[in-house]
Write an enzyme that holds these catalytic residues in place. Structure first.
Site, short mmCIF file in Angstrom:
data_model
loop_
_atom_site.label_atom_id
_atom_site.label_comp_id
_atom_site.label_asym_id
_atom_site.label_seq_id
_atom_site.Cartn_x
_atom_site.Cartn_y
_atom_site.Cartn_z
N LYS A 1 0.84 -1.21 0.00
CA LYS A 1 0.00 0.00 0.00
C LYS A 1 0.88 1.26 0.00
CE LYS A 1 -3.53 2.64 0.54
NZ LYS A 1 -4.22 3.00 -0.71
N GLY A 2 0.47 2.27 -0.73
CA GLY A 2 1.26 3.50 -0.85
C GLY A 2 1.63 4.10 0.51
N CYS B 1 -0.57 11.41 -7.54
CA CYS B 1 -1.33 12.08 -6.48
C CYS B 1 -1.07 13.58 -6.49
CB CYS B 1 -0.99 11.47 -5.13
SG CYS B 1 0.70 10.97 -5.01
N ASN C 1 -2.30 3.51 -13.35
CA ASN C 1 -3.05 3.74 -12.12
C ASN C 1 -4.53 3.86 -12.53
OD1 ASN C 1 -3.73 4.57 -9.44
ND2 ASN C 1 -1.64 5.33 -9.23
N ILE D 1 -10.14 6.03 -1.62
CA ILE D 1 -9.59 5.71 -0.29
C ILE D 1 -8.77 6.89 0.22
CG2 ILE D 1 -8.09 4.09 0.99
CD1 ILE D 1 -10.59 2.72 -0.18
N GLY D 2 -8.17 7.63 -0.71
CA GLY D 2 -7.39 8.81 -0.30
C GLY D 2 -6.04 8.43 0.28
N LEU D 3 -5.46 7.33 -0.23
CA LEU D 3 -4.10 6.93 0.12
C LEU D 3 -3.88 6.71 1.62
CD1 LEU D 3 -2.31 9.19 -2.49
CD2 LEU D 3 -2.38 6.69 -2.54
N LYS E 1 5.43 4.88 -11.39
CA LYS E 1 4.08 4.44 -11.77
C LYS E 1 3.31 5.61 -12.37
CE LYS E 1 -0.03 2.18 -9.96
NZ LYS E 1 -0.59 1.43 -8.84
#
Ligand SMILES: Cc1cc2nc3c(=O)[nH]c(=O)nc-3n(C[C@H](O)[C@H](O)[C@H](O)COP(=O)(O)O)c2cc1C
Length: 306
Positions: free
Chosen positions: A47-48, A132, A194, A73-75, A167
């Protein structure tokens, strides 16, 4: 002992097979350990991670569409320090590549996360999410302009000796100049795509399905777009490309490999079937044996367009 070779080498990043998990769809890897043997995966992309703990956006933040899903989800993540203290020691007990997906709001944020992970050790590669928002540039993302994509890649390349996968965002008119800029900036590999930006509306309440209004579209709906963008990126650069987007089964993987991807990441499919990655690895092995192909590398970049 398998009769076929599944191992791939992405110019220095050696994977036991080309099947990786996509960031944000496989937690920190350990969550899936009860369902499958992590040792069998080509690699786990976590996960980021950001410099800080991130709560993410308010719910509802997932909505299922006809052929995929929307997420906002907003990272959300536990932050790089907790990842290193709580997750990494357990994750490194497995014999699989650990790829840390990272993000930040400024270039400095990215650099600090990268430096921290390099110091912690046992990370096979960084995957840099440049999709992002970049607050300092007024909410734009680093991934939408060749100049900013070049800048961030260059700075990361100077700051870390870790294998650098950048990415890319599909939310651009032309992926080729961005892919080239990232290569010139010193990336070791590219991964794409993405999520695409989408939305859904509840016709009864006339409200968006997601609190955030828009979200990232993933799953089978995006596969043709992903395949086209991977095809274009491969033609634009010399560095290895990792294909992502809507991969649900062996045949989806084969399409990306034929186009020239040297590995793939499996995302939303993990939510449908948590064992999908292992089933795909087994199916790939079976396919090669059945077709009498001794090495998966023989399939890569075999697209015929004439
Ligand atoms: C719930 C969810 C969370 C995600 N979180 C991240 C993330 O933290 N970092 C990132 O680079 N991509 C993230 N992604 C994007 C995926 O890694 C992948 O690029 C995208 O879902 C397309 O692949 P798929 O169609 O196989 O799901 C997320 C996707 C989903 C569905």
């Amino acid at each position: 002992m398998s009769k076929v070779n599944l191992a791939v080498d992405l110019n220095g990043l050696k994977l036991k097979n080309p099947i990786l998990t996509a960031s944000g769809t496989f937690g920190y890897g350990l969550e899936y350990a009860p369902y499958l043997d992590l040792n069998r995966l080509g690699g786990v992309v976590v996960k980021g991670l950001s410099l800080w703990e991130e709560e993410g956006t308010s719910p509802p933040r997932i909505w299922e569409t006809a052929s995929g899903m929307l997420n906002a989800i907003g990272l959300q993540n536990i932050g790089v320090e907790r990842f290193i203290a709580e997750k990494l020691p357990k994750l490194k007990e497995y014999d699989t590549a650990i790829i840390a997906n990272i993000w930040g709001k400024t270039i400095d944020d990215y650099l600090k996360v990268a430096e921290r992970l390099e110091k912690a050790g046992d990370i096979s590669a960084l995957e840099v999410n440049i999709s992002c928002p970049n607050i300092k540039k007024g909410g734009m993302s680093f991934g939408v302009s060749p100049d900013s994509a070049y800048d961030i890649t260059c700075r990361l390349n100077e700051a870390t000796s870790l294998f650098l996968i950048v990415k890319l965002s599909p939310n651009v008119a032309d992926i080729k100049p961005i892919a080239k800029a990232v290569e010139e900036g010193g990336a070791d590999a590219l991964s794409l795509i993405n999520t695409l930006i989408g939305m859904a509306v509840d016709v009864e309440t006339k409200r968006p399905r997601l609190k955030n209004i828009t979200g990232g579209l993933s799953g089978p709906a995006i596969k043709p777009v992903a395949l086209r963008m991977v095809y274009e990126a491969i033609k634009a650069v010399q560095i290895p490309v990792i294909g992502i987007g809507g991969i649900m089964d062996l045949y989806d993987v084969l399409e990306f490999l034929i186009v020239g991807a040297r590995a793939v990441e499996i995302g939303s499919a993990n939510f449908v079937n948590p064992r999908v990655t292992i089933e795909i690895i087994e199916a790939l092995e079976g396919y090669l044996e059945e077709k009498g192909i001794p090495d998966v590398n023989e399939i890569i970049a075999t697209l015929e367009v004439e």
